[in-house]
Every structure is written in structure tokens, then in C-alpha cells.
Write a protein that holds these residues in place. Structure first.
Motif, PDB file in Angstrom:
ATOM      1  N   ALA A 200       0.827  -1.208   0.000  1.00 34.32           N
ATOM      2  CA  ALA A 200       0.000   0.000   0.000  1.00 34.32           C
ATOM      3  C   ALA A 200       0.857   1.253   0.000  1.00 34.32           C
ATOM      4  O   ALA A 200       0.524   2.262  -0.648  1.00 34.32           O
ATOM      5  CB  ALA A 200      -0.932  -0.011   1.206  1.00 34.32           C
ATOM      6  N   LEU A 201       1.985   1.212   0.701  1.00 38.23           N
ATOM      7  CA  LEU A 201       2.859   2.381   0.787  1.00 38.23           C
ATOM      8  C   LEU A 201       3.591   2.675  -0.521  1.00 38.23           C
ATOM      9  O   LEU A 201       4.213   3.730  -0.662  1.00 38.23           O
ATOM     10  CB  LEU A 201       3.868   2.199   1.922  1.00 38.23           C
ATOM     11  N   LYS A 202       3.507   1.774  -1.477  1.00 34.83           N
ATOM     12  CA  LYS A 202       4.071   2.046  -2.794  1.00 34.83           C
ATOM     13  C   LYS A 202       3.232   3.062  -3.558  1.00 34.83           C
ATOM     14  O   LYS A 202       3.690   3.632  -4.558  1.00 34.83           O
ATOM     15  CB  LYS A 202       4.161   0.743  -3.613  1.00 34.83           C
ATOM     16  N   LEU A 203       1.990   3.286  -3.086  1.00 34.15           N
ATOM     17  CA  LEU A 203       1.089   4.234  -3.738  1.00 34.15           C
ATOM     18  C   LEU A 203       1.366   5.643  -3.211  1.00 34.15           C
ATOM     19  O   LEU A 203       1.225   5.895  -2.016  1.00 34.15           O
ATOM     20  CB  LEU A 203      -0.362   3.853  -3.471  1.00 34.15           C
ATOM     21  N   PRO A 204       1.745   6.591  -4.067  1.00 32.24           N
ATOM     22  CA  PRO A 204       2.035   7.952  -3.610  1.00 32.24           C
ATOM     23  C   PRO A 204       0.852   8.609  -2.893  1.00 32.24           C
ATOM     24  O   PRO A 204       1.053   9.477  -2.049  1.00 32.24           O
ATOM     25  CB  PRO A 204       2.380   8.692  -4.906  1.00 32.24           C
ATOM     26  N   ALA A 205      -0.355   8.211  -3.228  1.00 33.01           N
ATOM     27  CA  ALA A 205      -1.543   8.812  -2.619  1.00 33.01           C
ATOM     28  C   ALA A 205      -1.671   8.459  -1.137  1.00 33.01           C
ATOM     29  O   ALA A 205      -2.356   9.172  -0.391  1.00 33.01           O
ATOM     30  CB  ALA A 205      -2.806   8.366  -3.356  1.00 33.01           C
ATOM     31  N   VAL A 206      -1.032   7.372  -0.706  1.00 34.71           N
ATOM     32  CA  VAL A 206      -1.086   7.000   0.706  1.00 34.71           C
ATOM     33  C   VAL A 206      -0.124   7.905   1.466  1.00 34.71           C
ATOM     34  O   VAL A 206       1.077   7.666   1.529  1.00 34.71           O
ATOM     35  CB  VAL A 206      -0.749   5.506   0.920  1.00 34.71           C
ATOM     36  N   GLN A 207      -0.679   8.954   2.015  1.00 34.47           N
ATOM     37  CA  GLN A 207       0.111   9.991   2.669  1.00 34.47           C
ATOM     38  C   GLN A 207       0.722   9.503   3.971  1.00 34.47           C
ATOM     39  O   GLN A 207       1.853   9.834   4.312  1.00 34.47           O
ATOM     40  CB  GLN A 207      -0.810  11.186   2.939  1.00 34.47           C
TER      41      GLN A 207
END
Length: 349
Positions: A200-207
Motif C-alpha cells: 500500500a505504501l508504494k502508492l504515492p496517494a497514501v500519505q
């Protein structure tokens, strides 16, 4: 029949409608909140049974009374669960046997070649699942509906989170869990249940990732969180120490809320709770939150003005009785309605 007619003709005090989640009279067409069931547990590394979780929760949900103390019209929201796909359950069972043989070989000290065909097959199947979940989620989000996911093991919501990353520029994840789930390709599986937050942390949107109840982890994960400001962990030991020393749960909840951005996704692994509430979950760990502690935190999050943009409940495994599913169904109902409150679909008193 219109939505208004459905509500007018339904008696929330009578036995529910057979064949519907919580006995509610809504279908995917007229519900405001859609639950996606994902009966999948290919990469679990300890106990099995979570693939049967969605069906167990569905059956137990008929015993959940619909009234909520703080949300008088909760049942009118309109909640509907999509059909459980037997083909998905069957594929999970087949791949699980292959994964189990692989895991046993690893545990016996056998060296596994880099391009192992079993691992490659399982990784491909898990990615196909992610693509499917993302597509279904996007469909209902585009129709203006709220979406939730009911697993299965904790690997299942990655496609859901990817869909949300396409709709929101940034958001945080609040993770209730006994484990970090930050391992890289655990046991060779890219989409392991132990790697969901790493992925999930690979997604830039996950602040930001805010974790609550963590109490079982490895050195690799500790090193990871020490080197990033995107992850804030409220360890179970630290929570209990504060409580034992006279701090209040309300104060600790406020500290958690202060770490959260305005838009949040809740990922609720049921093993974040005390295992007396979920003894049959895949990887139970002593300690954890009480049910009402978790719900209290969720209520305070909503009252603080945070918007819950989606959530999952996972790792529920039925045992010899309905206890785990009973707890899971009540957790699911609370999360559905508090998400609706956070989005202005329901009001509180």
C-alpha cells in the motif's frame, strides 16, 4: 419499487429479509453502501479459514439488531453485499495447497530457485485478484456509492486501496492489527497477507499509515518504520503502559487522531482485537484491543471531522461456533454506519 417505498415497507423490528446481509431489504442497485466479499487466503502462513470468513459473517449478520444508540436511522442507509463467488473460493483453495507445500519446503531448509513456478503462479493470481477488486470498486465508486471490503486474509484489499488512490490525491490508512504487515515479498509471495501495508505504501496517494495495536513483528519491519515518517505506530505495549499508569483511552485516541489526515481508509485486521474475541483468526496474538475500545476510537475519529473513504474487515475465520463471525458482523455494521456518518449520509444524536 423506489428506495423510499422499500424503507416505508420494511419493519426493522421484525425478522430480517432472508438472503440479505443484516437482513436488510436493499440490493446493490438501491443500496448506498456496497460490501465486496473476497473469500481468499492463498498466502496465509499459520492457521487457515479466513476464506470462509465472508460467508460466516454474512450468516451471523442476521442476528445483528439494527438499532444504534447514536445513529437513529442507521438501517435506512442501505447496505448490500455482493454475492460470494464460489469460483474465487475454489481457486483460493487450490492455490493455498500449492503455497502450503512451498512454505513447508522453506521451513525444512530447502533452497527455492529464484524463478520458482509455484511462486510465479501465485503472484500472478494475486495480481489478477487485485485488478478485479480495483475494477469492481471503481464501478461502484463511479456510481456515487460507498464501498467496503470483507476478506479473506489481509492481502485482499490492495486492489481497493489502488482504486481509492485513483479517486483521492492523498489519504491516510488507519490500520488495526497485531502485525505491521510491512514485510517484503514474505516467503516469496509479492502479495502476501504479511506485505499488504508494504504494498500500500508504494502508492504515492497514501500519505500516512497509522497503526494501532501492533504487538508481533520482525527486525526488518522495525528498521523500516524507524527510517520513514510516513508510518506512525501505536504499539499495544505502549498503549497498555499508558493505561496502566492512569492515562485514559480517550486521551490516547486523541493522540492517534492527531496523526491522521482528513481523508482516511480503515483497514481492520480482526487480530488487532483481543484474541478472546477472535480465537480462530489466522494469526492470533495475546493482548490487543477490546471491541468497545475500537468502536470508541472510530466514533471519535468521525466526531473529529475525519472522512472515512473506505474500509476493510479481514482475517475472520469461523471455528466450531459462530463467535468470530458474530464479532465480525457487529464490527462490520458499526464501520458501515460510522463511515456513512463521516460522509454525511447518516446523522447522529
Amino acid at each position: 419499487m423506489t428506495r423510499e417505498d422499500i424503507i416505508k415497507n420494511f419493519d426493522p423490528n421484525a425478522p430480517g429479509v432472508a438472503g440479505n446481509i443484516f437482513g436488510l431489504p436493499f440490493s446493490p442497485e438501491n443500496a448506498q453502501l456496497i460490501i465486496i466479499p473476497v473469500p481468499w487466503e492463498v498466502t496465509v502462513s499459520y492457521n487457515t479459514g479466513t476464506a470462509l470468513g465472508p460467508d460466516a459473517v454474512y450468516k451471523a449478520s442476521s442476528q445483528v439488531d439494527l438499532a444504534m444508540k447514536n445513529i437513529p436511522d442507521a438501517w435506512k442507509l442501505g447496505i448490500s453485499m455482493l454475492p460470494i463467488q464460489k469460483t474465487m473460493l475454489d481457486e483460493s483453495a487450490i492455490l493455498r495447497e500449492l503455497a502450503l507445500a512451498h512454505i513447508k519446503a522453506l521451513e525444512s531448509g530447502e533452497k527455492i530457485e529464484i524463478n520458482n513456478p509455484v511462486v510465479a503462479r501465485i503472484n500472478a493470481a494475486c495480481e489478477n485478484l487485485n485488478i478485479y477488486i480495483k475494477t469492481v470498486t471503481q464501478k461502484y465508486l463511479s456510481e456515487g456509492k460507498m464501498v467496503a471490503l470483507l476478506g479473506g486474509d489481509h492481502s485482499t484489499p490492495l486492489g481497493f486501496i489502488r482504486a481509492l488512490a485513483g479517486n483521492y490525491k492523498s489519504f491516510g490508512i488507519l490500520q488495526f492489527d497485531a502485525h505491521f504487515d510491512l514485510r517484503k515479498s514474505y516467503e516469496g509471495f509479492t502479495y502476501s497477507h504479511a506485505s499488504i501495508m508494504h504494498n500500500a505504501l508504494k502508492l504515492p496517494a497514501v500519505q500516512k499509515l497509522v497503526q494501532v495495536g501492533i504487538r508481533d513483528y520482525c527486525d526488518e519491519e522495525l528498521q523500516f518504520i524507524s527510517k520513514t515518517q510516513r508510518v506512525v505506530t501505536f504499539f499495544d505495549q505502549d498503549i497498555k503502559d499508558q493505561l496502566f499508569e492512569g492515562n485514559t483511552w480517550s486521551h490516547i485516541c486523541q493522540e492517534i487522531i492527531e496523526q491522521l489526515p482528513d481523508n482516511i481508509y480503515i483497514s481492520f485486521d480482526i487480530d488487532g482485537l483481543n484474541p478472546k474475541l477472535c480465537p480462530n483468526t489466522g494469526t492470533p496474538v495475546a493482548g490487543g484491543l477490546e471491541f468497545e475500545q475500537a468502536i470508541f476510537l472510530i466514533r471519535k475519529i468521525v466526531k473529529a471531522g475525519k472522512k472515512i473513504i473506505g474500509f476493510d474487515v479481514n482475517e475472520i475465520a469461523p471455528g466450531s461456533d459462530d463467535w468470530d463471525a458474530n464479532v465480525g458482523a457487529r464490527l462490520l455494521y458499526n464501520l458501515c454506519n460510522w463511515m456513512a456518518v463521516s460522509q454525511g449520509k447518516l446523522k447522529t444524536i
